[in-house]
Design a protein around this motif. Structure first.
Motif, PDB file in Angstrom:
ATOM      1  N   ALA A  97       0.829  -1.206   0.000  1.00 54.91           N
ATOM      2  CA  ALA A  97       0.000   0.000   0.000  1.00 54.91           C
ATOM      3  C   ALA A  97       0.863   1.255   0.000  1.00 54.91           C
ATOM      4  O   ALA A  97       0.529   2.258  -0.642  1.00 54.91           O
ATOM      5  CB  ALA A  97      -0.938   0.002   1.204  1.00 54.91           C
ATOM      6  N   LEU A  98       1.992   1.201   0.700  1.00 54.16           N
ATOM      7  CA  LEU A  98       2.885   2.356   0.763  1.00 54.16           C
ATOM      8  C   LEU A  98       3.868   2.400  -0.404  1.00 54.16           C
ATOM      9  O   LEU A  98       4.440   3.453  -0.690  1.00 54.16           O
ATOM     10  CB  LEU A  98       3.652   2.362   2.083  1.00 54.16           C
ATOM     11  CG  LEU A  98       2.806   2.607   3.329  1.00 54.16           C
ATOM     12  CD1 LEU A  98       3.634   2.437   4.585  1.00 54.16           C
ATOM     13  CD2 LEU A  98       2.159   3.986   3.289  1.00 54.16           C
ATOM     14  N   ALA A  99       4.038   1.276  -1.089  1.00 51.39           N
ATOM     15  CA  ALA A  99       5.000   1.217  -2.194  1.00 51.39           C
ATOM     16  C   ALA A  99       4.630   2.145  -3.343  1.00 51.39           C
ATOM     17  O   ALA A  99       5.494   2.561  -4.110  1.00 51.39           O
ATOM     18  CB  ALA A  99       5.143  -0.220  -2.698  1.00 51.39           C
ATOM     19  N   VAL A 100       3.363   2.491  -3.452  1.00 51.10           N
ATOM     20  CA  VAL A 100       2.920   3.364  -4.551  1.00 51.10           C
ATOM     21  C   VAL A 100       3.255   4.827  -4.296  1.00 51.10           C
ATOM     22  O   VAL A 100       3.121   5.654  -5.194  1.00 51.10           O
ATOM     23  CB  VAL A 100       1.403   3.215  -4.810  1.00 51.10           C
ATOM     24  CG1 VAL A 100       1.039   1.775  -5.148  1.00 51.10           C
ATOM     25  CG2 VAL A 100       0.582   3.719  -3.630  1.00 51.10           C
ATOM     26  N   THR A 101       3.680   5.148  -3.092  1.00 52.57           N
ATOM     27  CA  THR A 101       3.934   6.545  -2.751  1.00 52.57           C
ATOM     28  C   THR A 101       5.306   6.980  -3.244  1.00 52.57           C
ATOM     29  O   THR A 101       6.277   6.246  -3.161  1.00 52.57           O
ATOM     30  CB  THR A 101       3.840   6.777  -1.232  1.00 52.57           C
ATOM     31  OG1 THR A 101       4.832   6.002  -0.577  1.00 52.57           O
ATOM     32  CG2 THR A 101       2.467   6.411  -0.700  1.00 52.57           C
ATOM     33  N   SER A 102       5.353   8.194  -3.753  1.00 54.49           N
ATOM     34  CA  SER A 102       6.617   8.763  -4.216  1.00 54.49           C
ATOM     35  C   SER A 102       7.418   9.270  -3.020  1.00 54.49           C
ATOM     36  O   SER A 102       6.874   9.518  -1.939  1.00 54.49           O
ATOM     37  CB  SER A 102       6.346   9.918  -5.177  1.00 54.49           C
ATOM     38  OG  SER A 102       5.711  10.994  -4.489  1.00 54.49           O
ATOM     39  N   ASP A 103       8.707   9.446  -3.235  1.00 53.91           N
ATOM     40  CA  ASP A 103       9.556  10.037  -2.206  1.00 53.91           C
ATOM     41  C   ASP A 103       9.077  11.451  -1.867  1.00 53.91           C
ATOM     42  O   ASP A 103       9.121  11.862  -0.704  1.00 53.91           O
ATOM     43  CB  ASP A 103      11.015  10.075  -2.662  1.00 53.91           C
ATOM     44  CG  ASP A 103      11.638   8.685  -2.728  1.00 53.91           C
ATOM     45  OD1 ASP A 103      11.109   7.737  -2.108  1.00 53.91           O
ATOM     46  OD2 ASP A 103      12.675   8.543  -3.410  1.00 53.91           O
ATOM     47  N   ALA A 104       8.599  12.170  -2.886  1.00 53.44           N
ATOM     48  CA  ALA A 104       8.109  13.536  -2.651  1.00 53.44           C
ATOM     49  C   ALA A 104       6.903  13.526  -1.721  1.00 53.44           C
ATOM     50  O   ALA A 104       6.802  14.353  -0.808  1.00 53.44           O
ATOM     51  CB  ALA A 104       7.753  14.204  -3.977  1.00 53.44           C
ATOM     52  N   PHE A 105       5.985  12.594  -1.942  1.00 51.79           N
ATOM     53  CA  PHE A 105       4.812  12.496  -1.076  1.00 51.79           C
ATOM     54  C   PHE A 105       5.231  12.188   0.353  1.00 51.79           C
ATOM     55  O   PHE A 105       4.765  12.829   1.302  1.00 51.79           O
ATOM     56  CB  PHE A 105       3.845  11.427  -1.582  1.00 51.79           C
ATOM     57  CG  PHE A 105       2.673  11.187  -0.669  1.00 51.79           C
ATOM     58  CD1 PHE A 105       1.653  12.115  -0.556  1.00 51.79           C
ATOM     59  CD2 PHE A 105       2.592  10.024   0.093  1.00 51.79           C
ATOM     60  CE1 PHE A 105       0.568  11.894   0.297  1.00 51.79           C
ATOM     61  CE2 PHE A 105       1.517   9.793   0.943  1.00 51.79           C
ATOM     62  CZ  PHE A 105       0.507  10.729   1.042  1.00 51.79           C
ATOM     63  N   MET A 106       6.114  11.223   0.529  1.00 48.98           N
ATOM     64  CA  MET A 106       6.526  10.834   1.870  1.00 48.98           C
ATOM     65  C   MET A 106       7.274  11.973   2.569  1.00 48.98           C
ATOM     66  O   MET A 106       7.089  12.199   3.766  1.00 48.98           O
ATOM     67  CB  MET A 106       7.372   9.564   1.825  1.00 48.98           C
ATOM     68  CG  MET A 106       6.586   8.343   1.341  1.00 48.98           C
ATOM     69  SD  MET A 106       5.036   8.054   2.223  1.00 48.98           S
ATOM     70  CE  MET A 106       5.638   7.187   3.653  1.00 48.98           C
ATOM     71  N   ALA A 107       8.089  12.710   1.829  1.00 44.54           N
ATOM     72  CA  ALA A 107       8.800  13.856   2.415  1.00 44.54           C
ATOM     73  C   ALA A 107       7.812  14.951   2.807  1.00 44.54           C
ATOM     74  O   ALA A 107       7.917  15.532   3.904  1.00 44.54           O
ATOM     75  CB  ALA A 107       9.839  14.390   1.439  1.00 44.54           C
ATOM     76  N   ASP A 108       6.849  15.226   1.922  1.00 39.47           N
ATOM     77  CA  ASP A 108       5.838  16.243   2.229  1.00 39.47           C
ATOM     78  C   ASP A 108       4.987  15.822   3.420  1.00 39.47           C
ATOM     79  O   ASP A 108       4.649  16.641   4.284  1.00 39.47           O
ATOM     80  CB  ASP A 108       4.944  16.509   1.023  1.00 39.47           C
ATOM     81  CG  ASP A 108       5.659  17.244  -0.097  1.00 39.47           C
ATOM     82  OD1 ASP A 108       6.794  17.722   0.111  1.00 39.47           O
ATOM     83  OD2 ASP A 108       5.078  17.333  -1.203  1.00 39.47           O
ATOM     84  N   LEU A 109       4.647  14.547   3.475  1.00 35.71           N
ATOM     85  CA  LEU A 109       3.857  14.007   4.576  1.00 35.71           C
ATOM     86  C   LEU A 109       4.593  14.203   5.895  1.00 35.71           C
ATOM     87  O   LEU A 109       4.015  14.641   6.888  1.00 35.71           O
ATOM     88  CB  LEU A 109       3.598  12.518   4.324  1.00 35.71           C
ATOM     89  CG  LEU A 109       2.675  11.803   5.276  1.00 35.71           C
ATOM     90  CD1 LEU A 109       1.235  11.983   4.834  1.00 35.71           C
ATOM     91  CD2 LEU A 109       3.019  10.334   5.297  1.00 35.71           C
ATOM     92  N   ASP A 110       5.877  13.910   5.892  1.00 38.94           N
ATOM     93  CA  ASP A 110       6.680  14.053   7.103  1.00 38.94           C
ATOM     94  C   ASP A 110       6.833  15.517   7.516  1.00 38.94           C
ATOM     95  O   ASP A 110       6.880  15.827   8.705  1.00 38.94           O
ATOM     96  CB  ASP A 110       8.057  13.404   6.899  1.00 38.94           C
ATOM     97  CG  ASP A 110       8.824  13.281   8.196  1.00 38.94           C
ATOM     98  OD1 ASP A 110       8.253  12.784   9.193  1.00 38.94           O
ATOM     99  OD2 ASP A 110       9.996  13.691   8.232  1.00 38.94           O
ATOM    100  N   ALA A 111       6.877  16.419   6.544  1.00 36.22           N
ATOM    101  CA  ALA A 111       7.105  17.836   6.831  1.00 36.22           C
ATOM    102  C   ALA A 111       5.835  18.577   7.262  1.00 36.22           C
ATOM    103  O   ALA A 111       5.917  19.645   7.863  1.00 36.22           O
ATOM    104  CB  ALA A 111       7.705  18.526   5.602  1.00 36.22           C
TER     105      ALA A 111
END
Length: 192
Positions: A97-111
């Protein structure tokens, strides 16, 4: 015949699905409401029917993403019989489920604190679910006596490290592979 209310609900779900797909692929920090509206082929006023601001829209889309992911994960696990297989299937499905997420999405999510809190809440829920699966396995004798809450906390800690990119940086494993390894190690560790 579809009622106006069900059409509105369907349209709303379609917009959230498209919004999630956009954010997951590209992240969201760099997108303006004008850009989002253009990309979704809708008006800004339509976006305002989903949420009152970009920040609220991002948070609502993050909730929608995790709701969809949870439904897929639980559907996968529902068809699995053995406790060991259920845990492996659960963690593997989370990774997928998380594999579809881009690095940009995960970075934005964390920020972005509100979206990060949604992720953290879902991580806690997932850890509780793993704890339930372990407890069930101990009760049926498929797992040795282990402290299920500790094992779940271990899983939650690793899930956060995976989400924050720490596992990838330390091991080179992408998120999906990291979840498969976590499943393998956990199920071997609790097996009777």
């Amino acid at each position: 015949m579809e009622t106006r209310s069900s059409f509105a609900t369907t349209r709303r779900t379609e917009l959230f699905d498209a919004l999630v797909d956009l954010f997951v692929a590209e992240g969201f920090a760099h997108l303006t409401l004008d850009t989002i509206a253009a990309r979704l082929k809708c008006s800004k006023s339509t976006l305002y029917t989903l949420a009152g601001s970009k920040e609220q829209l991002v948070t609502a889309a993050t909730v929608h993403f995790f709701k969809r992911a949870t439904e897929r994960v639980e559907t996968t696990v529902a068809d699995i019989a053995g406790p060991r297989e259920r845990i492996a299937a659960y963690l593997t499905a989370v990774g997928e489920a998380l594999a579809v997420t881009s690095d940009a999405f995960m970075a934005d999510l964390d920020a972005f604190a509100p979206a990060r809190e949604v992720y953290e809440r879902n991580t806690r829920i997932a850890a509780r679910r793993v704890q339930e699966l372990i407890t069930d396995g101990v009760a049926t004798g498929d797992f040795r006596e282990v402290h299920a809450a500790f094992a779940a906390d271990l899983v939650a800690t690793m899930m956060v490290r995976i989400q924050q990119g720490g596992v990838r940086a330390a091991t080179g494993l992408d998120d999906a592979h990291a979840y498969r390894e976590l499943a393998s190690i956990l199920t071997a560790g609790v097996s009777a």
